[in-house]
Every structure is written in structure tokens, then in C-alpha cells.
Design a protein around this motif. Structure first.
Motif, PDB file in Angstrom:
ATOM      1  N   GLU A   1       0.823  -1.212   0.000  1.00 41.53           N
ATOM      2  CA  GLU A   1       0.000   0.000   0.000  1.00 41.53           C
ATOM      3  C   GLU A   1       0.856   1.262   0.000  1.00 41.53           C
ATOM      4  O   GLU A   1       0.546   2.262  -0.682  1.00 41.53           O
ATOM      5  N   GLU A   2       1.949   1.238   0.751  1.00 39.07           N
ATOM      6  CA  GLU A   2       2.841   2.385   0.749  1.00 39.07           C
ATOM      7  C   GLU A   2       3.423   2.636  -0.644  1.00 39.07           C
ATOM      8  O   GLU A   2       3.587   3.783  -1.088  1.00 39.07           O
ATOM      9  N   PHE A   3       3.732   1.551  -1.359  1.00 37.37           N
ATOM     10  CA  PHE A   3       4.351   1.708  -2.678  1.00 37.37           C
ATOM     11  C   PHE A   3       3.373   2.311  -3.690  1.00 37.37           C
ATOM     12  O   PHE A   3       3.710   3.240  -4.432  1.00 37.37           O
ATOM     13  N   VAL A   4       2.139   1.769  -3.732  1.00 31.93           N
ATOM     14  CA  VAL A   4       1.192   2.285  -4.735  1.00 31.93           C
ATOM     15  C   VAL A   4       0.738   3.701  -4.403  1.00 31.93           C
ATOM     16  O   VAL A   4       0.253   4.430  -5.281  1.00 31.93           O
ATOM     17  N   ASN A   5       0.847   4.091  -3.153  1.00 33.31           N
ATOM     18  CA  ASN A   5       0.439   5.435  -2.760  1.00 33.31           C
ATOM     19  C   ASN A   5       1.606   6.425  -2.775  1.00 33.31           C
ATOM     20  O   ASN A   5       1.438   7.595  -2.401  1.00 33.31           O
ATOM     21  N   SER A   6       2.784   5.990  -3.159  1.00 30.40           N
ATOM     22  CA  SER A   6       3.956   6.861  -3.219  1.00 30.40           C
ATOM     23  C   SER A   6       4.165   7.339  -4.650  1.00 30.40           C
ATOM     24  O   SER A   6       3.946   6.579  -5.608  1.00 30.40           O
ATOM     25  N   PRO A   7       4.571   8.612  -4.837  1.00 29.70           N
ATOM     26  CA  PRO A   7       4.842   9.101  -6.201  1.00 29.70           C
ATOM     27  C   PRO A   7       6.131   8.523  -6.755  1.00 29.70           C
ATOM     28  O   PRO A   7       7.047   8.190  -6.010  1.00 29.70           O
ATOM     29  N   LEU A   8       6.161   8.395  -8.083  1.00 32.80           N
ATOM     30  CA  LEU A   8       7.344   7.899  -8.778  1.00 32.80           C
ATOM     31  C   LEU A   8       7.944   9.022  -9.618  1.00 32.80           C
ATOM     32  O   LEU A   8       7.226   9.903 -10.113  1.00 32.80           O
TER      33      LEU A   8
ATOM     34  N   GLY B   1       0.883  11.368 -10.239  1.00 33.54           N
ATOM     35  CA  GLY B   1      -0.098  10.741  -9.380  1.00 33.54           C
ATOM     36  C   GLY B   1       0.377   9.429  -8.789  1.00 33.54           C
ATOM     37  O   GLY B   1       1.525   9.006  -8.931  1.00 33.54           O
ATOM     38  N   THR B   2      -0.552   8.790  -8.086  1.00 27.02           N
ATOM     39  CA  THR B   2      -0.296   7.498  -7.439  1.00 27.02           C
ATOM     40  C   THR B   2      -1.211   6.438  -8.029  1.00 27.02           C
ATOM     41  O   THR B   2      -2.150   6.746  -8.766  1.00 27.02           O
ATOM     42  N   LYS B   3      -0.901   5.181  -7.695  1.00 24.33           N
ATOM     43  CA  LYS B   3      -1.658   4.033  -8.211  1.00 24.33           C
ATOM     44  C   LYS B   3      -1.775   4.089  -9.725  1.00 24.33           C
ATOM     45  O   LYS B   3      -2.819   3.821 -10.309  1.00 24.33           O
ATOM     46  N   SER B   4      -0.677   4.411 -10.361  1.00 26.22           N
ATOM     47  CA  SER B   4      -0.646   4.503 -11.816  1.00 26.22           C
ATOM     48  C   SER B   4      -0.299   3.145 -12.416  1.00 26.22           C
ATOM     49  O   SER B   4       0.004   2.173 -11.706  1.00 26.22           O
ATOM     50  N   ASP B   5      -0.319   3.121 -13.765  1.00 15.99           N
ATOM     51  CA  ASP B   5       0.060   1.880 -14.435  1.00 15.99           C
ATOM     52  C   ASP B   5       1.506   1.519 -14.177  1.00 15.99           C
ATOM     53  O   ASP B   5       1.878   0.344 -14.139  1.00 15.99           O
ATOM     54  N   ALA B   6       2.334   2.562 -13.999  1.00 14.99           N
ATOM     55  CA  ALA B   6       3.741   2.274 -13.701  1.00 14.99           C
ATOM     56  C   ALA B   6       3.881   1.551 -12.371  1.00 14.99           C
ATOM     57  O   ALA B   6       4.701   0.629 -12.227  1.00 14.99           O
ATOM     58  N   HIS B   7       3.085   1.948 -11.362  1.00 21.44           N
ATOM     59  CA  HIS B   7       3.141   1.260 -10.068  1.00 21.44           C
ATOM     60  C   HIS B   7       2.777  -0.223 -10.220  1.00 21.44           C
ATOM     61  O   HIS B   7       3.493  -1.117  -9.739  1.00 21.44           O
TER      62      HIS B   7
END
Length: 991
Positions: free
Chosen positions: A87-94, A99-105
Motif C-alpha cells: 500500500e505504501e508503494f502504490v500510494n507513493s509518487p514515482l 499521481g499514485t496508483k498509476s500503471d507504472a506502479h
């Protein structure tokens, strides 16, 4: 190279693409034309790829599934870390991503999921992540902001400033209780009360050592075996608290219900102790050992089962645990408490407790077979325990019992065989009874389970493998005996034992050397039967009310084993040629043992069942036709007993289909099946023995006995001795013996002495030496034949007594015949007794009466002589010669010879039962001698009344013999007497 602690994610695609091209092509100049072409190609594939975008829903379902799996396995710390980190990873910016929870995540998570093998099976220890230290600002903002301000430091200006970090450190040094460890506990009223009474012992860890804390949580088992053990964490689901619900129900419904103190365990702990119990471990918490019996502790419970349910399951397991314990204890006793017993025959397998005899080889082989089974069984238990430790799948007690159910059924079979074949035998029982009883138990168990059919294939396979291992010492003893002539049985476990008091070169070797032990069904009773000349089993000699048995599988070939063993031992002690000995030793080095041949035959029999599909279809068609035909035959037999059951007929037909000679016994006209006959029992196991074991023994029997018969006939001239006995004792050499006994008869008639040893010896040597010089040295003056060993095994002293009895009878008949044949009419003269004697009859009439009486006597003697020499000696001798040529072994030859002598002895009327007939015949023969004396004395030398008396005596004896013989012939009991009866009757009618 070391594994990086953090994942490096390249986002500068342009820079990284150039590095990739330089790495693979080796072109360093970015302005080079080839470099630009490669760069365009790579950019085109990166930007316009043909791969599908990531499915965020699928990735999320995979993440949720792994979390639920970890929760089911009660791996709470790993589950919590998994959920929090994802959850921390998908909610963290890259970087370079909005945004978060992107296709890249989700693309990166999908890549990690594909790269991972089994996340739930990985040993994971979360380590604290050290944040990158920010660049320290050395500018003094405090002095800058408070410039020109007055600061009041209070009454104690030297007091150090309070720091929030120090407060946090002090709080971290406080001990952490079990409730603060992040593990939720089940909260029920009863447990709250227990927790108030018994406070949990706090366990403290240092905050700076998270790895040690996690390792302890994962590897240290809660001591559930101690009193007042701490409770373990479990789920709050209703199914996981069935015990508490049930106890609460009993508490509410039963006013007298009093909760007892319980020892809580997990199902995993129950499974592991079950595996330990079945592995032979003796010290448990759940299970207890008392005097060889396994019981279940009363207060052991699990949270998701009621006490009665758990106890019923554990008691079922305890039964098998006790069986394993008894079998393991027997293995330890036989092997001398060795952990790994050696194969039978090795020195260490004979070790035992100090002061006791070593176990005999049959028990050693049985224990070796048991140990082999338990080795494979313990491997299966170890595999289950490893799977339980790995915790990849949910393992329940029910699933483990289902998996072990085939093994538990086999343990039940082994324990039953052990109890019947070993444990129930009294301790003072001889080894021969123990070994034979164990082999019989295994044999009967195989037959019993084999009769069930497909339902007990595993039990039959287990018992057969156990039997093949256990029977090995017996087959080795048999092999040593029938191949080398040595019955090696130091523990006296074989059913045939050597009597060492009788040497091999003794004439009674064949009769009294070996003892056959026949064991009664009641083990404590034992009967010892001496092996008679027949050499067969002694079971038929038992009493009718108690059936004597022996090793069942050896019954069909027991006689062959005895004959081959005796023959081989006799051959080893004969003076054979050295070349034959060397040839035999070379053959022994190349040959295979009986046990090896048996195993190879079994293997080939099993492999022969694998056939091509075409042959299988053809065989199935033939089998179907045979089955239909046999079904009709069996149905006819069942209808005889008023049984109309087509299903029973089909099953009987399938059973008998295995027997190749079925049609010979049951096809055709009327037939009767003897239910007690072993021929009806045509099981697969018996067919295996018939085809895989018995032929090897039969071949060895034929070879040994054939070699012995050849040696006796060729080197020791057995047939020549038998012919000599018939020539001289039964007067088959008529011309030779005529010269001998006529010289004696002449001496008797001349009233000269004929009993001098020198005279008899000279006459015998002259008579025999003229036509049979090779036999002259064998005969003595009393016609005692000097029979050497081993010929005296066949021509024993008892047989020579019968020969002498027949010889004396023949001499008496020859003497009577010779006396009548030598009478001449010229020898008749008249010698008056005195002048005063008046002659009642004229002399011519007396002469006529004497001549008539002489003819009658001659007819009687000639009839008796022809009956003995032709009907008895000649015909019986021809039959004897034919049987001698067909004799396969020495025992058959002994039987044939003894039966031949018994037949002659019986038909010559020498038996005590018909002694009255012999007395009548002897009276007539004596009368012949009296008549011959009076004929030669002349008329007038005796009274005329003596003629009347001789005629009267002869008539009475003649009438008596004719009457007795006619009755015997009419009854059909003595058909050989018919010719003698008819001949005497013809002479009687003419009287």
C-alpha cells in the motif's frame, strides 16, 4: 556481487538506452551513423511496443490473495508487512510519473510478482529502512531570529534542556508484554478470568534488535507441555472457538457442570505428536506410555474441536501407535537394541542381550523385513512433517490420517501377524515350533487376504514381501542340504533335524538319520515323528482328533527335499572319482542359490503379465469364452446342492480360471468336489509357489537322486547284488542251485552226514564257480550274502531274513519233489516181518495202492512247485525288474524291493495269519518224505495199516486245502491262489 538492499529503477530511458547500445555494440561515439540507427530502433521498440498494458485488477487480486494466504497460515507479521509495504508503494509518487496508483506502479508490482517464486514460502524479515540524511543547515537561525530579544533562563540556568528524543528512548527501554507484541488474543469470559489469575510472563526485546525478535517468534515453540503454559494466538472466528462455545453451552444447560483444567494445544502440535508416535518415539505430552500400552492424556484439547471428538480421534491413533510400539520393541529385542539392523546372515544381526541365546535366523529375517517396511514408513512420516514445517499448504489432522490410512491398514495387518505368529507363542517353545508357526501364520494370512480379491491387494503385496524375506533362512537351509549334503541348522529351527548318533556309512543311515518335526495347531504341544523309510511327511500318522501340521508351503515338496538331502549327503560320502568332485566344485561356484532362483522366477512371472495390446485383446476374448464355459460347469455343480446363485457361479469360475488343469478335474461327466481338498484352493499365491519354487526343488531332486542311483548301479553294482539274491535265494539260477542242493539230497538219502561246513562250502563254491565265478566270494556256506555299504541300505538284514524264509520253503518243496522223482519201481521189494504175520492184501494190490498214492503226492507237489516258481517268483520277478528300472530315487527303490519281498512272503503263505495253510502243506511234504522212506524200505518192512494212514492223512490235508483255497478265491481276496486252487481241486476230484 552482493544483492542490493534497495531496488534500483532506471527512469531516464534516453540515457539508459544509450548505455544499453554501448554495452551490446561497443560503439562509444554517439554521433556515429550505426549508433544513431541502433538508437532509433531501440526508441521505436520502447515507445511503440506490442505488449498489453498491465491489468491493475488482476495485480490487486494477486496481492490480496497472498495476504489472505498468509493470514490462513497464521503468519501475521509477514501478512501485516506485505499489506503495509504494497500500500505504501502504490500510494507513493514515482519520478517522471504523475499521481499514485498509476500503471507504472502496478507494472512494477506485476514484474515483481512474476519474478517471485513463492512469496508465502519465503523467510522474510523486515528491516528498518534508513532515511537518507538531509543536508545539515549550519546557519544559526535561533540567534538570528532572537537577535535583540531578552531571554529569561529561570532560577536554574545550568539545567540541561529537555529533549523529546531522550523521552522516546526512555520509553523504548520499558519491557514489552505479550499483549503489546501486535498479536491479537481471543477474548472470552473464561479466558479473561484465567488471565486475571495467571498473569502472562512478560518477554522483553531490545528495540534496536528487530531481527532477533522475529527469529524468536518464528522458531521458538511455546512450551505447551508444562503446567499453566501460556496460551497461543488463534483466530477469532466462530469455528476456531468451538470448544469454548460448547463449554459455555454445557455451563448454561447443566447446573452441575464443572469446567476442568485443560491443556490447550494446536492442531499442528497434535499432528506432529501423532507423527512422532507412529515413528516409534516413546516420550510425548499428548500420548502416554504405561506398561506397553499407549493412552491419551485426559485434559488435552484444541480450540476448534470438542473434547470427545478429539479424544475419539486420538484414541484411534493410539491403537496404531501401540501396534508400532510392540513391533518396534520386538525389532529392538531381536537386533539387540540396534538402531539399524543388518541383513540376515551378517554377524551383527546375531547380537542379543547378554546372557540369552541369539535369535534364530527366521526371526532375524522377519525382523529385517519389518525394519525395511518401517524405514519406508518413517520416510513418509518425515515427508509429512517437512511439509508441515514448510507451511506451504494447509495441513489438517484429518488430511494426514487420510494420507496415512493405507499405511495404518498395513500396520494393522503386520500387528495381527505378529500377535498370532510371535507374541502368542509361549516363551519356552522350541525354535522349530516358533519358526514353523511364524511361517504358517504368514502363509495362511496370504491365503486369507488373497481370497478376498482386489480389496486386499496391498495387504497381499505386503505379506508376500514379508514372507519372501522371512522364508529366506528356510530356503537357504534347504539349498545347503540338497546341494552340498549338509543340513546346517545350528539353532534347530528347521522341521527336519539330523540325528548325529547315526553315521553316514551306517546301514541304518537311510532310516534313522533324520527326524521330521510335526507341529500341532496348539502351539504348546509338539510331536516328533521319526522319518521312516518312506521319507515322506509324518502328518498322516497323527491322531484323528488332532490334525498335525508343518510348514505349509513345503508340504508338496517335502518328500523331494528329504530324498534330495539324503541322496546328496550319501553321495558326498561315497568314494566318487576326483574328476567328478572337481567338476562339482566348479559347478557350485557358478550356480545360483535356491532363494535367488525363486526371486528371479517371481520377477519373471510378474513381468510376463506385461503383454502387447493385441495379445491382451486376444487373451481377453479367450478368457471370456473360457469364463462362460466354466460358469456353466460351476452352475451345474451348484444346482446339485440346490444352490441357484449366478453371481456365485461367475466368481467361482473366475477363481478356477487361474488353474490350468481345471478342465481335467471338472469337465466331462459327473464330478464331486471335495471341500477339504487342497485342490479346490487355487489361489494366486499357491500358483506362484507351484510355478516359481517347486520346479527348482523338483529339478534338484531329480538331479541328486539320479546321480545317486547311477552311482549305486554303476560303481557299487546294486543291480548285480539284487540279481544275485534272486539267483541263489529264490533259485532263479536253477542249474547252479540244482547242482548244490541235489548233492545234499543224495547225502540225505544215503543216510550220510551232510552238515559238515567243509562239504557245504565245497559244494556251494563248485556250483556257483562254474557259471557265476564273480559271486563265489560273496556267498557263505549258510547262504548268507556279504552285502557291503551302501548296498546294505537296500538289502538290509530284515530283507535277508525274508530271502532265507523263502529259500527254506523252496528247499523243502525241492526235497519233496526230488524224493518222489527219484523213486523207482525196481526199488520196490518184499521183506516179510515174520512167518506168523498174515498178509491182509495181496502184494500186487499193495504195490498198486503205493503207486496211486505216489502219483497223487507227485501231483500235489508239482502243483505247489509250479505255483511258487512260475505264478509267484517268475511273474513277480518280472514286475520287480521293470519297477527297479523306473525308480527315480533310492527311497523308491527301497520301497519297491521291500514290497517285492513282502509280496513273495505273502503269496508263499509265510505270513502268520495263514499259518494253518502252511502247516497243512508242511504236513503233506513230511508225508512225502515218509512215503519215500517206506517205498525204499520195501514191502513187509512196515505194516499195511500205514498205507491206510498215509492215504487218510493226505486226503484230509488235500480236502482242507481245497476247501480253504476255494473260499479265498470265491471272495476275491487272493486272486493269485486261483491257479493253485484249480490244480489241487482237479487232483482231489480224481482221488
Amino acid at each position: 556481487k552482493t544483492r542490493p538492499s534497495v531496488l534500483y529503477l532506471p527512469f531516464d530511458l534516453a540515457h539508459e538506452t544509450k548505455r544499453l547500445i554501448k554495452y551490446f555494440t561497443g560503439i562509444e561515439d554517439e554521433e556515429d551513423q550505426n549508433f544513431q540507427l541502433a538508437l532509433k530502433f531501440a526508441w521505436s521498440n520502447f515507445r511503440f511496443h506490442r505488449y498489453l498494458d498491465v491489468n491493475t485488477h488482476k495485480v490487486q487480486r494477486s496481492l490480496t490473495g497472498i495476504y489472505e494466504k498468509l493470514m490462513v497460515h497464521s503468519d501475521l507479521s509477514k501478512a501485516e508487512s506485505w499489506k503495509r509495504l504494497t500500500e505504501e508503494f502504490v500510494n507513493s509518487p514515482l519520478p517522471n510519473t504523475d499521481g499514485t496508483k498509476s500503471d507504472a506502479h502496478y507494472s512494477l508490482l506485476s514484474l515483481l510478482l512474476f519474478l517471485s517464486g513463492s512469496p508465502s514460502n519465503t523467510d522474510f524479515t523486515e528491516r528498518p529502512r534508513v532515511k537518507e540524511a538531509e543536508e545539515e543547515d549550519k546557519f544559526d537561525w535561533a540567534s538570528y531570529l532572537m537577535e535583540g530579544e531578552d531571554i529569561d533562563n529561570g532560577p536554574y540556568p545550568d539545567t540541561p534542556e529537555w529533549s523529546e528524543e531522550e523521552s522516546d528512548d526512555d520509553d523504548g527501554q520499558q519491557p514489552i508484554s505479550r499483549e503489546d507484541s501486535g498479536i491479537q488474543l481471543d477474548r472470552t469470559p473464561q479466558e479473561d478470568q484465567d488471565n486475571n489469575n495467571n498473569k502472562t510472563v512478560p518477554v522483553s526485546w531490545t528495540v534496536g534488535e528487530p531481527d532477533a525478535r522475529v527469529w524468536l517468534e518464528q522458531h521458538v515453540v511455546t512450551p505447551y507441555w508444562v503446567a499453566h503454559a501460556p496460551r497461543f494466538p488463534h483466530s477469532l472466528h466462530l469455528h476456531s472457538n468451538l470448544l469454548n462455545v460448547w463449554d459455555q453451552h454445557l455451563y448454561n444447560t447443566d447446573p452441575l457442570y464443572l469446567p476442568e483444567e485443560k491443556a490447550f494445544v494446536t492442531e499442528t502440535q497434535v499432528i506432529r505428536e501423532t507423527l512422532w508416535l507412529l515413528s516409534g518415539v516413546k516420550k510425548h505430552f499428548i500420548f502416554q506410555h504405561h506398561d506397553g500400552k499407549v493412552s491419551v492424556r485426559n485434559n488435552v484439547v484444541v480450540t476448534h474441536l470438542t473434547s470427545n471428538c478429539l479424544r475419539s480421534v486420538l484414541e484411534h491413533i493410539a491403537v496404531y501407535g501401540q501396534a508400532v510400539f510392540r513391533l518396534q520393541r520386538f525389532i529392538d529385542e531381536v537386533t539387540g537394541y540396534s538402531s539399524e539392523p543388518c541383513p540376515p546372515g551378517s554377524s551383527s544381526s546375531y547380537s542379543s542381550k547378554k546372557g540369552s541365546e541369539p535369535p534364530f535366523r527366521t526371526y532375524q529375517a522377519f525382523v529385517w523385513a519389518l525394519n525395511k517396511y518401517f524405514t519406508s514408513f518413517k520416510k513418509e512420516l518425515t515427508t509429512i512433517e517437512k511439509e508441515l514445517i514448510c507451511n506451504d499448504e494447509t495441513v489438517t489432522l484429518s488430511a494426514v490420517l487420510d494420507r496415512l490410512n493405507p499405511h495404518l491398514a498395513q500396520i494393522k495387518v503386520l500387528h495381527k501377524v505378529f500377535c498370532t505368529g510371535v507374541a502368542e507363542v509361549p516363551p519356552e517353545t522350541p525354535n522349530v515350533v516358533r519358526a514353523s508357526h511364524l511361517l504358517n501364520t504368514l502363509y495362511k494370512a496370504i491365503i486369507e487376504y488373497d481370497s478376498v480379491g482386489e480389496a486386499s491387494e496391498q495387504a497381499v503385496a505386503l505379506l508376500f514381501s514379508l514372507w519372501t524375506e522371512t522364508v529366506r533362512p528356510y530356503l537357504e537351509i534347504v539349498d545347503e542340504w540338497i546341494v552340498h549334503g549338509h543340513l546346517f541348522d545350528p539353532a534347530k529351527e528347521f522341521i527336519i533335524q539330523r540325528n548325529k548318533d547315526v553315521p553316514v556309512n551306517h546301514r541304518d543311515f537311510w532310516y534313522a538319520t533324520y527326524t521330521l518335526y510335526s507341529v500341532s495347531e496348539t502351539v504348546e504341544n509338539e510331536e516328533k515323528l521319526n522319518d521312516a523309510a518312506s521319507g515322506s511327511s509324518g502328518g498322516d500318522q497323527g491322531s484323528s482328533n488332532r490334525q498335525l501340521t508343518m510348514v505349509s508351503f513345503l508340504k508338496p515338496v517335502l518328500k523331494q527335499i528329504i530324498m534330495a538331502g539324503k541322496s546328496m549327503q550319501l553321495l558326498r560320502n561315497l568314494d566318487c572319482k576326483e574328476t567328478e568332485q572337481s567338476d562339482r566344485s566348479s559347478r557350485d561356484a557358478e550356480r545360483k542359490s535356491l532363494y535367488t532362483l525363486f526371486l528371479e522366477s517371481v520377477q519373471s512371472r510378474l513381468c510376463s503379465q506385461d503383454e502387447s495390446p493385441t495379445d491382451t485383446i486376444t487373451e481377453q476374448q479367450a478368457t471370456k469364452r473360457s469364463l462362460i464355459k466354466m460358469q456353466s460347469i460351476i452352475a451345474q455343480h451348484l444346482e446339485i446342492e440346490d444352490v441357484h446363485d449366478p453371481l456365485l457361479a461367475i466368481n467361482f469360475a473366475r477363481l478356477y480360471l487361474q488353474q490350468s488343469d481345471f478342465h481335467e478335474h471338472f469337465s466331462g461327466g459327473d464330478f464331486i468336489v471335495d471341500r477339504s481338498s487342497q485342490a479346490v484352493t487355487c489361489q494366486t499365491f499357491e500358483l506362484t509357489l507351484r510355478s516359481c519354487l517347486y520346479p527348482h526343488i523338483e529339478r534338484r531332486y531329480i538331479e541328486c537322486c539320479g546321480n545317486l542311483m547311477k552311482t549305486l548301479k554303476k560303481d557299487y553294482k546294486l543291480l548285480e547284488y539284487l540279481q544275485a539274491m534272486r539267483n541263489y535265494f529264490l533259485l532263479e539260477a536253477g542249474d547252479t542251485m540244482y547242482d548244490f542242493y541235489t548233492a545234499i539230497f543224495d547225502k540225505v538219502q544215503e543216510k550220510e552226514s551232510w552238515q559238515q561246513l567243509s562239504f557245504l562250502n565245497v559244494q556251494l563254491q563248485e556250483a556257483v564257480g562254474q557259471r557265476h565265478p564273480e559271486d563265489s566270494s560273496r556267498l557263505s556256506v549258510f547262504l548268507d550274502v556279504s552285502v557291503p555299504w551302501p548296498v546294505d541300505i537296500v538289502i538290509s538284514s530284515e530283507c535277508q531274513k525274508i530271502y532265507n524264509q523263502v529259500f527254506l520253503l523252496l528247499l523243502q518243496i525241492k526235497w519233496a519233489k526230488y524224493s518222489l522223482d527219484t523213486l523207482r519201481f525196481s526199488g520196490m521189494s518184499f521183506h516179510p516181518l515174520g512167518e506168523e504175520v498174515k498178509v491182509k492184501e495181496p502184494i500186487n494190490q499193495q504195490i498198486h495202492r503205493m503207486c496211486l498214492l505216489r502219483v497223487k503226492l507227485m501231483h500235489f507237489v508239482n502243483s505247489l512247485h509250479n505255483y511258487i516258481t512260475t505264478r509267484i517268483l517268475h511273474s513277480t520277478g518280472l514286475e520287480f525288474q521293470h519297477q527297479v528300472q523306473e525308480a527315480k530315487d533310492l527311497d523308491q527303490l527301497i520301497k519297491i524291493h521291500y514290497r517285492y519281498l513282502a509280496t513273495i512272503h505273502d503269496r508263499c503263505l509265510l505270513r502268520e495269519k495263514v499259518s494253518f495253510v502252511k502247516e497243512a502243506i508242511m504236513k503233506v511234504l513230511n508225508l512225502v518224505l515218509i512215503f519215500s522212506d517206506r517205498w525204499q524200505a520195501g514191502f513187509g518192512a512196515w505194516k499195511i495199516e500205514s498205507i491206510d494212514k498215509m492215504e487218510s492223512d493226505f486226503k484230509n490235508c488235500h480236502m482242507f486245502l481245497v476247501t480253504i483255497l476255494n473260499k479265498a478265491v470265491c471272495r476275491g481276496s487272493f486272486p493269485h491262489l486261483e491257479s493253485l486252487a484249480l490244480s489241487l481241486m482237479a487232483g482231489f476230484e480224481q482221488c
